[in-house]
Motif scaffolding. Structure first.
Motif, PDB file in Angstrom:
ATOM      1  N   TYR A 136       0.810  -1.218   0.000  1.00 41.28           N
ATOM      2  CA  TYR A 136       0.000   0.000   0.000  1.00 41.28           C
ATOM      3  C   TYR A 136       0.847   1.272   0.000  1.00 41.28           C
ATOM      4  O   TYR A 136       0.320   2.369  -0.139  1.00 41.28           O
ATOM      5  N   GLY A 137       2.160   1.155   0.163  1.00 40.97           N
ATOM      6  CA  GLY A 137       3.006   2.335   0.232  1.00 40.97           C
ATOM      7  C   GLY A 137       3.132   3.043  -1.110  1.00 40.97           C
ATOM      8  O   GLY A 137       2.917   2.455  -2.176  1.00 40.97           O
ATOM      9  N   TYR A 138       3.500   4.326  -1.042  1.00 40.05           N
ATOM     10  CA  TYR A 138       3.768   5.125  -2.236  1.00 40.05           C
ATOM     11  C   TYR A 138       5.037   5.924  -2.013  1.00 40.05           C
ATOM     12  O   TYR A 138       5.186   6.606  -0.994  1.00 40.05           O
ATOM     13  N   HIS A 139       5.975   5.847  -2.988  1.00 40.99           N
ATOM     14  CA  HIS A 139       7.266   6.505  -2.793  1.00 40.99           C
ATOM     15  C   HIS A 139       7.722   7.339  -3.989  1.00 40.99           C
ATOM     16  O   HIS A 139       8.872   7.781  -4.012  1.00 40.99           O
ATOM     17  N   GLN A 213       0.773   6.227   5.782  1.00 42.09           N
ATOM     18  CA  GLN A 213       0.790   6.017   4.340  1.00 42.09           C
ATOM     19  C   GLN A 213      -0.165   6.980   3.646  1.00 42.09           C
ATOM     20  O   GLN A 213      -1.381   6.897   3.805  1.00 42.09           O
ATOM     21  N   GLY A 214       0.392   7.895   2.848  1.00 39.76           N
ATOM     22  CA  GLY A 214      -0.374   8.986   2.279  1.00 39.76           C
ATOM     23  C   GLY A 214      -1.348   8.600   1.194  1.00 39.76           C
ATOM     24  O   GLY A 214      -2.573   8.681   1.361  1.00 39.76           O
ATOM     25  N   ASP A 243      10.096   7.804   5.172  1.00 47.68           N
ATOM     26  CA  ASP A 243       9.625   8.634   4.058  1.00 47.68           C
ATOM     27  C   ASP A 243       8.620   9.646   4.610  1.00 47.68           C
ATOM     28  O   ASP A 243       7.449   9.339   4.818  1.00 47.68           O
ATOM     29  N   GLU A 244       9.127  10.854   4.840  1.00 50.12           N
ATOM     30  CA  GLU A 244       8.323  11.902   5.476  1.00 50.12           C
ATOM     31  C   GLU A 244       7.881  12.965   4.467  1.00 50.12           C
ATOM     32  O   GLU A 244       7.725  14.139   4.812  1.00 50.12           O
ATOM     33  N   VAL A 245       7.674  12.549   3.237  1.00 49.90           N
ATOM     34  CA  VAL A 245       7.251  13.502   2.216  1.00 49.90           C
ATOM     35  C   VAL A 245       5.935  14.169   2.615  1.00 49.90           C
ATOM     36  O   VAL A 245       5.723  15.358   2.372  1.00 49.90           O
ATOM     37  N   GLN A 246       5.052  13.415   3.266  1.00 49.15           N
ATOM     38  CA  GLN A 246       3.757  13.974   3.660  1.00 49.15           C
ATOM     39  C   GLN A 246       3.619  14.207   5.162  1.00 49.15           C
ATOM     40  O   GLN A 246       2.772  14.998   5.588  1.00 49.15           O
ATOM     41  N   THR A 247       4.440  13.553   5.983  1.00 47.95           N
ATOM     42  CA  THR A 247       4.207  13.586   7.435  1.00 47.95           C
ATOM     43  C   THR A 247       5.109  14.537   8.200  1.00 47.95           C
ATOM     44  O   THR A 247       4.923  14.711   9.410  1.00 47.95           O
ATOM     45  N   LEU A 390     -12.223  21.943  -0.943  1.00 54.25           N
ATOM     46  CA  LEU A 390     -11.304  21.087  -1.682  1.00 54.25           C
ATOM     47  C   LEU A 390     -10.718  20.034  -0.753  1.00 54.25           C
ATOM     48  O   LEU A 390     -10.180  20.356   0.303  1.00 54.25           O
ATOM     49  N   ILE A 391     -10.848  18.779  -1.157  1.00 54.08           N
ATOM     50  CA  ILE A 391     -10.235  17.660  -0.446  1.00 54.08           C
ATOM     51  C   ILE A 391      -9.611  16.740  -1.487  1.00 54.08           C
ATOM     52  O   ILE A 391      -9.771  16.938  -2.689  1.00 54.08           O
ATOM     53  N   GLY A 392      -8.901  15.722  -1.016  1.00 52.82           N
ATOM     54  CA  GLY A 392      -8.268  14.781  -1.922  1.00 52.82           C
ATOM     55  C   GLY A 392      -8.918  13.413  -1.869  1.00 52.82           C
ATOM     56  O   GLY A 392      -9.839  13.168  -1.081  1.00 52.82           O
ATOM     57  N   LYS A 393      -8.448  12.544  -2.736  1.00 51.18           N
ATOM     58  CA  LYS A 393      -8.956  11.172  -2.799  1.00 51.18           C
ATOM     59  C   LYS A 393      -7.778  10.220  -2.810  1.00 51.18           C
ATOM     60  O   LYS A 393      -6.713  10.541  -3.334  1.00 51.18           O
ATOM     61  N   GLY A 394      -7.937   9.047  -2.227  1.00 52.23           N
ATOM     62  CA  GLY A 394      -6.851   8.075  -2.217  1.00 52.23           C
ATOM     63  C   GLY A 394      -7.366   6.692  -1.875  1.00 52.23           C
ATOM     64  O   GLY A 394      -8.560   6.411  -1.979  1.00 52.23           O
TER      65      GLY A 394
END
Length: 437
Positions: A136-139, A213-214, A243-247, A390-394
């Motif tokens: 489920y991860g994204y990098h 996990q973003g 991986d702190e791209v989002q956190t 505005l919100i996102g989807k994932g």
């Protein structure tokens, strides 16, 4: 260009893999603080922040003032020349990393590049090549980063790099073992060791994971997960890459970095997105002995650019001066309360999760089967647009709403957001009921 010309030019001259939210693309014209305006002049309350990137508000005046001064002084030199903005940012980062132990940085342009650098560094330091990542991860979007990623939707083309394996993630709402926390004993953490023993040589270069996990839909592990995994990784000679791209940068509340919420000391941290509030910057931060293992010469033409590093340092100063990490914790808790209230009201909400100002809502057709409500999630996106938020989807199934507003929002913004989100749920439920008549 008119709105129609912008949409047409985008369709005709961008790669078709570049997609847009909504049935009709939303053309953004300008933005300020927590608001954006479209080409028709409609105002939206932004609770997605350009995919977890607008950390201190759109067009932040304090940040932009420093950027404007820098752009008139020194715009570009590349990494082969020393400059104050790059050095000042690196020094600041060394002061705020977990335990003060990660003191050397390498600057790039994105989270993808930051993760590439981290994997290369781990391999050079350990002499091993094998990497463990999580399902489920994204990098990122490079070939290597897509190989690390474990969602089919984001693995484009022939992804065939050797030496990368994936362990089970800690997705409590959809436990792969059908267990419940805490009686499960956090069985998923043990899968990291099982994967190392059965699918690698037994000596790994590293383990990479997002603390939350973003793209997976802000999947948040239980408190025991990462401490257990960190011990396993160390046992098999690997480095722990967070991986702190989002956190990162206070978004999870009360800490600079997400991994600190679990009390784990990483060997390498990667980040991007919110570090410069929208300016393109990526960074790989490592323990000095790990960084020193990257022997020989390398270059990043735009990495450490004086403009982007000025922006990044200004963002960190703003977060610190205005105590936005604390605000993320306090307003994030208030947001979570509002989302939980919506869960009590709307049966389509199966799970609410996240931390600080990184929150998610997973939608299901019914709570018993937990069947993903992908169509309703798409309808929710359209409804929220109509209600000017505005919100996102994932999520692997496309059924998770992602919420990540600027960290300097107030509880009053949350009140407005929750009211409009509630109205959006009501619209979708009405449409769903009509479709089943």
């Amino acid at each position: 260009m008119t709105k129609e010309e912008i949409i047409l030019a985008s369709r005709n001259h961008l790669f078709p893999s570049v997609f847009h939210y909504y049935k009709e693309p939303l053309v953004i014209d300008h933005a300020k603080d927590q608001f954006v305006w479209d080409a028709d002049g409609n105002q939206y309350l932004d609770f997605f922040g350009g995919i977890v990137t607008i950390s201190v508000g759109h067009c932040n005046e304090e940040v932009n003032r420093k950027v404007h001064a820098q752009i008139d002084k020194l715009q570009h030199v590349s990494t082969v020349f020393a400059n104050e903005p790059q050095a000042a940012l690196a020094k600041k980062l060394a002061q705020i990393t977990p335990g003060g132990k990660l003191t050397k940085s390498f600057f790039t342009n994105s989270g993808t590049e930051a993760n590439e650098t981290a994997i290369l560094t781990a391999r050079c330091y350990t002499g091993s090549t094998e990497i463990v990542a999580l399902r489920y991860g994204y990098h990122g979007r490079s070939s290597l980063a897509m190989n690390l990623t474990a969602q089919a939707n984001w693995r484009l083309g022939p992804v065939t790099q050797a030496g990368i394996v994936h362990a089970v993630n800690a997705y409590c709402y959809r436990c792969p073992y059908g267990l419940s926390y805490p009686s499960c004993g956090v069985k998923c953490a043990g899968d990291v060791e099982e994967v190392i023993r059965t699918t690698t040589s037994g000596r790994i270069a590293g383990f990479i994971a997002e603390p939350i996990q973003g793209v997976a839909g802000f999947v948040t592990p239980p408190k025991e997960y990462f401490p257990i995994v960190a011990d396993i990784v160390k046992k098999y000679g690997g480095l722990f890459i967070s991986d702190e791209v989002q956190t990162a940068w206070g978004r999870t509340g009360g800490k600079w970095f997400g991994i600190e919420q679990w009390g784990v000391q990483p060997d390498i941290i990667t980040s991007a997105k919110g570090l410069a509030n929208g300016s393109p910057v990526g960074v790989t931060i490592a323990r000095p002995e790990v960084a020193d293992a990257l022997k020989g010469a390398t270059i990043s033409t735009f990495g450490g650019n004086p403009i982007t590093t000025t922006a990044a340092k200004a963002v960190l100063d703003f977060i610190e001066d205005h105590k936005l990490s604390i605000n993320a914790a306090e307003v994030g808790a208030y947001l979570r309360q509002k989302l939980n209230e919506l869960k009590e009201k709307h049966p389509i909400i199966g799970d609410v999760r996240g931390m600080g100002l990184l929150q998610a809502i997973e939608l299901v057709e019914d709570r018993e089967s937990k069947k993903p409500a992908a169509a309703q999630t798409a309808a929710m996106l359209e409804a929220t647009r109509e209600n000017r938020i505005l919100i996102g989807k994932g999520g692997l199934y496309g059924n998770v709403l992602r919420i990540s507003p600027p960290m300097n929002i107030a509880k009053s913004d949350v009140d407005v957001f929750a009211e409009r989100l509630d109205a959006s749920f009501a619209q979708v439920e009405k449409l769903t009921a009509a479709a089943h008549r």
